[in-house]
Each structure stands twice: as C-alpha cells, then as structure tokens.
Motif scaffolding. Structure first.
Motif, PDB file in Angstrom:
ATOM      1  N   PHE A 214       0.821  -1.205   0.000  1.00 34.83           N
ATOM      2  CA  PHE A 214       0.000   0.000   0.000  1.00 34.83           C
ATOM      3  C   PHE A 214       0.858   1.260   0.000  1.00 34.83           C
ATOM      4  N   ALA A 215       1.886   1.251   0.851  1.00 41.73           N
ATOM      5  CA  ALA A 215       2.727   2.447   0.947  1.00 41.73           C
ATOM      6  C   ALA A 215       3.404   2.763  -0.385  1.00 41.73           C
ATOM      7  N   GLY A 216       3.662   1.732  -1.172  1.00 43.39           N
ATOM      8  CA  GLY A 216       4.311   1.947  -2.459  1.00 43.39           C
ATOM      9  C   GLY A 216       3.479   2.748  -3.435  1.00 43.39           C
ATOM     10  N   GLU A 217       2.156   2.755  -3.242  1.00 44.37           N
ATOM     11  CA  GLU A 217       1.303   3.553  -4.129  1.00 44.37           C
ATOM     12  C   GLU A 217       1.598   5.041  -3.974  1.00 44.37           C
ATOM     13  N   TRP A 218       1.895   5.436  -2.746  1.00 42.33           N
ATOM     14  CA  TRP A 218       2.252   6.845  -2.525  1.00 42.33           C
ATOM     15  C   TRP A 218       3.643   7.132  -3.057  1.00 42.33           C
ATOM     16  N   ILE A 314       0.098  -2.135   8.506  1.00 40.57           N
ATOM     17  CA  ILE A 314       1.173  -1.149   8.646  1.00 40.57           C
ATOM     18  C   ILE A 314       1.389  -0.406   7.329  1.00 40.57           C
ATOM     19  N   SER A 315       1.421  -1.148   6.222  1.00 37.74           N
ATOM     20  CA  SER A 315       1.643  -0.527   4.919  1.00 37.74           C
ATOM     21  C   SER A 315       0.507   0.425   4.549  1.00 37.74           C
ATOM     22  N   ALA A 316      -0.715   0.075   4.977  1.00 38.95           N
ATOM     23  CA  ALA A 316      -1.865   0.931   4.658  1.00 38.95           C
ATOM     24  C   ALA A 316      -1.899   2.194   5.501  1.00 38.95           C
ATOM     25  N   ARG A 317      -1.241   2.180   6.645  1.00 40.45           N
ATOM     26  CA  ARG A 317      -1.311   3.310   7.566  1.00 40.45           C
ATOM     27  C   ARG A 317      -0.214   4.346   7.359  1.00 40.45           C
ATOM     28  N   VAL A 318       0.816   4.023   6.620  1.00 43.30           N
ATOM     29  CA  VAL A 318       1.910   4.969   6.410  1.00 43.30           C
ATOM     30  C   VAL A 318       2.090   5.200   4.919  1.00 43.30           C
ATOM     31  N   ALA A 396      -6.913  -2.521   7.703  1.00 46.44           N
ATOM     32  CA  ALA A 396      -6.027  -2.101   6.612  1.00 46.44           C
ATOM     33  C   ALA A 396      -6.839  -1.493   5.474  1.00 46.44           C
ATOM     34  N   VAL A 397      -7.962  -2.125   5.142  1.00 45.41           N
ATOM     35  CA  VAL A 397      -8.826  -1.599   4.083  1.00 45.41           C
ATOM     36  C   VAL A 397      -9.361  -0.222   4.455  1.00 45.41           C
ATOM     37  N   LYS A 398      -9.851  -0.094   5.689  1.00 42.73           N
ATOM     38  CA  LYS A 398     -10.394   1.189   6.142  1.00 42.73           C
ATOM     39  C   LYS A 398      -9.302   2.242   6.246  1.00 42.73           C
ATOM     40  N   GLY A 399      -8.145   1.838   6.719  1.00 42.94           N
ATOM     41  CA  GLY A 399      -7.042   2.800   6.859  1.00 42.94           C
ATOM     42  C   GLY A 399      -6.595   3.336   5.528  1.00 42.94           C
ATOM     43  N   TRP A 400      -6.530   2.465   4.532  1.00 44.99           N
ATOM     44  CA  TRP A 400      -6.107   2.933   3.213  1.00 44.99           C
ATOM     45  C   TRP A 400      -7.205   3.796   2.580  1.00 44.99           C
ATOM     46  N   ARG A 402      -9.224   5.765   4.136  1.00 48.96           N
ATOM     47  CA  ARG A 402      -9.172   7.072   4.754  1.00 48.96           C
ATOM     48  C   ARG A 402      -8.072   7.903   4.121  1.00 48.96           C
ATOM     49  N   ARG A 403      -6.946   7.304   3.851  1.00 50.80           N
ATOM     50  CA  ARG A 403      -5.840   8.038   3.243  1.00 50.80           C
ATOM     51  C   ARG A 403      -6.151   8.388   1.793  1.00 50.80           C
ATOM     52  N   MET A 404      -6.874   7.499   1.117  1.00 49.57           N
ATOM     53  CA  MET A 404      -7.229   7.779  -0.275  1.00 49.57           C
ATOM     54  C   MET A 404      -8.144   8.992  -0.372  1.00 49.57           C
ATOM     55  N   LYS A 405      -9.001   9.162   0.629  1.00 46.31           N
ATOM     56  CA  LYS A 405      -9.942  10.272   0.607  1.00 46.31           C
ATOM     57  C   LYS A 405      -9.275  11.601   0.931  1.00 46.31           C
ATOM     58  N   TRP A 406      -8.074  11.515   1.538  1.00 46.24           N
ATOM     59  CA  TRP A 406      -7.369  12.749   1.832  1.00 46.24           C
ATOM     60  C   TRP A 406      -6.974  13.376   0.518  1.00 46.24           C
TER      61      TRP A 406
END
Length: 406
Positions: A214-218, A314-318, A396-400, A402-406
C-alpha cells in the motif's frame, strides 16, 4: 479474480520482492539446510579440528555412520541401553581414535548423566573430563524414576504447583516409556534450531517484500489513479491484501518443500517415532519427533499468514515504504530485544504476536490461565497470532480508504 492476479503479478515483478525471496531461499535452503547437513553441522570432524567449519564435506555419509552406531543399543532407552552406551563410548575413547569418538552419541549421554546422576560427577574433573569418561556404568540405574523426580523438582522451583502442576503432570503421564531411541542429533537441529529460527528469518524478507503493497502507491504516485479505475479502491485493497497473503504462503511453501526435501535426503525418516523427551528430558508433551515437526511447520505457516495481515495494516497506515519496513521489523524483533526486561507474564503475552513466539515451546511447560483453567502455550501459539493478523485486514482496508480520501 482478474484483479487479484494482476496485483499478484505486479507484486512479484517488484525487484525488492524477487531479491527478498531469493535471499530467503538462499539463506534457509543453502546455508541452513544443505551446507549445514553436508558440512558444518554433520560433516565429520578431524581429530585436530576445533570449529564447525573445520568439518569435512561428508555429512551425508557421516550421518549414516552415526545412525548405524545408535542402532546397536536396541531401539529403546532403558537402564541397560544407557549402561551399554557408556561402555561402548569408554571403549572407543580408550582406543585414542578422536574421529571415532566424535561419531558416538557422547552429547546425549552427558546431557542425561549431568541431569539425572549429579552425585556421580567428580568435582575436580568437571572442567577437564566428561562424566561419560569416568562414570561406572553399573551405577546408572533408575533412569525414569530420576526423570520423574527432576521434572517434579523443576515444576516446584518454577512455582508450577497445585492445579497447574497437576495439569502438566497429567500431560506427562501420557508420555510412553521406555522411550524409543535412535540417532537424534538431526531431529534436535530440525526441532530446536531450524524450525524455531524459520519465522524470524521469514519476517525480515516478508517485511521487505510486503511493505510497499500500500505504501508503495504513494511512493510511485499512483494512488490517485486507483480512484479512477472501474474497480475502485475497495476491490483494489482486497486484491492487494490477498496477493500479499498469497506471496507469504508461496514463500513458506517453497521453504517447506526445500527444507523437508533436504531433511529426507540427508537424514531419511529414521527416528520419527522417538519422543521429544529424548531432546529435552523434562518436556511434558506426549509428542514424537514427526508430530513435533508437523506442529512446527503449522505454527510457522499460521504465523506467516498472521504477519502478512499485520504488514498489510502497517503498509496501509503509512506513506513511506521505509517507515512500513521499520515498523514491520519492530513488530517482530522489538519484543525479542526487550524480552529479558519484561515480567514473565508480559513475555508470554508478547509470544502471541505473529512470528514472535517459538515452536520450541513444545519443549517447555509454559501455560496460560483463563478463569482458573490452564492452557498449554502451544495451543494458543497456533491460533492467536493468525487470528490477530487476519483481524488487521479490515482495518487495513479502512485505513487505506481514509488516506485515499485525503
């Protein structure tokens, strides 16, 4: 399913994934299995050799010589068999052939002698001679009575008395005596070293491979594109999580196949029905070597799946691959680093984290108490880590999201 395969191929195409898998296989299968069996663990040792790396590259043949030596003691560990072991060892020692001495079961004998017959040890020779060098074989009687005594003393010293002591002694009553006996050093390496270390090794390489999921997408600046796809972020997140867990399972399957294949090639299956008490006398679990190995691999597989779920969270949260990697490694190696500074109850709790505990707990008497009922720790080590890891998946799904909506 199409999205899963696309994500899975994408994960395998990452250079970090390929390098991690290659190094993990190299370390576990080449160094931990093939070279260990053939050279620095079971290769024959020259009379002048001191370290393991002085051994010859002849482990396959040397293992069969040691197995043949152990067969002469009748296949059961009785008082008479132990006495014969000591006589044979002393005869070989008197011949002056140091290589022949190295092929005997001197480590087994001295472990048992020091544990069960401490009154026979000569204090002045403690640091210069092994007990098997001088002990009179005729004095070696009451093997199983002495084992029962030291087990009860150990439980008393560990304050495992009352209901807990009865629970553990009840397990011990199911251990069949006399113990079956054959060459056990190979099983000792597998159950006492290779399997307990497997989770720690895999944690390092899985953390490297899974931290970018997930973090790699950023990092790659592709996260915004996910919102424009026909599948959307939810399906994409599920596909990513499934691909990460599949990668962990595939890596474990490769290590399992390679490790078992090397074990069968070098050691065969002889001794599978020996009790684990041949490795540790005061173990209470009524398990043989094969059952213990199955437990070790099941423990490792479920731990890997649990760790993969934790890495997804962890990857979805950072937003940083490096931060995800550090946090993933800290989740496994951090508890190990601070373990000795924690109270015993906290140490036991830390062992329930994915890949933090050890399959070697089957040799221990650790228990957990719930509402007055005691549970042997390996039962929880199988179930809690994988449950905790899978519980991380929806977060992890919810955390990612939330970040996607930012």
């Amino acid at each position: 399913m199409e999205l899963f395969w696309w994500e899975h191929k994408r994960l395998w195409k990452r250079r970090s994934t390929r390098i991690s898998v290659f190094l993990c296989l190299l370390y576990v299968l080449v160094f931990g299995c093939i070279l260990s069996y053939q050279w620095f663990t079971f290769g024959s040792r020259p009379g002048s050799g001191n370290g393991s790396f002085d051994n010859r590259f002849d482990g396959y043949a040397n293992i069969r010589i040691m197995q043949q030596y152990a067969r002469q003691f009748g296949g059961e560990l009785t008082d008479e068999a132990l006495q014969q072991m000591v006589r044979e060892y002393q005869a070989v020692l008197a011949s002056g052939d140091r290589e022949a001495v190295n092929r005997t079961n001197w480590m087994d004998m001295n472990s048992w002698l020091r544990s069960l017959y401490p009154e026979l040890e000569i204090e002045e020779q403690r640091f210069t001679h092994l007990m098997s060098d001088y002990v009179d074989p005729r004095d070696l009687t009451g093997f199983y009575e002495r084992r029962q005594k030291i087990l009860e003393e150990f439980l008393a010293v560990s304050d495992q008395t009352g209901a807990e002591g009865e629970y553990l002694l009840g397990m011990n009553e199911k251990v069949k005596i006399p113990f079956k006996y054959s060459w056990k050093e190979g099983w000792q390496i597998v159950l006492g070293s290779n399997l307990p270390d497997l989770g720690m090794v895999m944690a390092l390489f899985l953390a490297i491979a899974l931290s970018p999921v997930f973090a790699g997408e950023w990092h790659d600046k592709t996260s915004s594109l996910i919102l424009t796809t026909r599948n959307g972020w939810k399906k994409a997140a599920r596909a990513k999580i499934c691909s990460g867990i599949a990668l962990a399972a595939e890596l474990f399957a490769m290590l399992f196949a390679g490790s078992v294949g090397a074990q069968i090639f070098f050691m065969g299956t002889e001794g599978w029905d020996m009790p684990i008490q041949n490795i540790k006398l005061i173990a209470v679990a009524p398990l043989n070597m094969l059952q213990a190995e199955i437990f070790g691999y099941v423990f490792g597989f479920l731990g890997v799946i649990g760790f993969a779920g934790l890495m997804m969270l962890i990857s979805a949260r950072v937003k940083s691959n490096f931060a995800a990697l550090l946090l993933g490694l800290a989740a496994v190696y951090g508890p190990m680093m601070i373990d000795e500074y924690l109270p015993f109850w906290a140490q036991k709790g830390m062992d329930l984290l994915p890949l933090v505990g050890s399959s070697a707990d089957i040799f221990r008497t650790t228990t957990f108490c719930f509402f007055g009922h005691y549970i042997w720790s390996p039962y929880l080590l199988l179930t809690v880590p994988v449950a905790a890891g899978l519980a991380c998946v929806p977060f992890a799904v919810k955390g990612w999201a939330r970040r996607m909506k930012w």
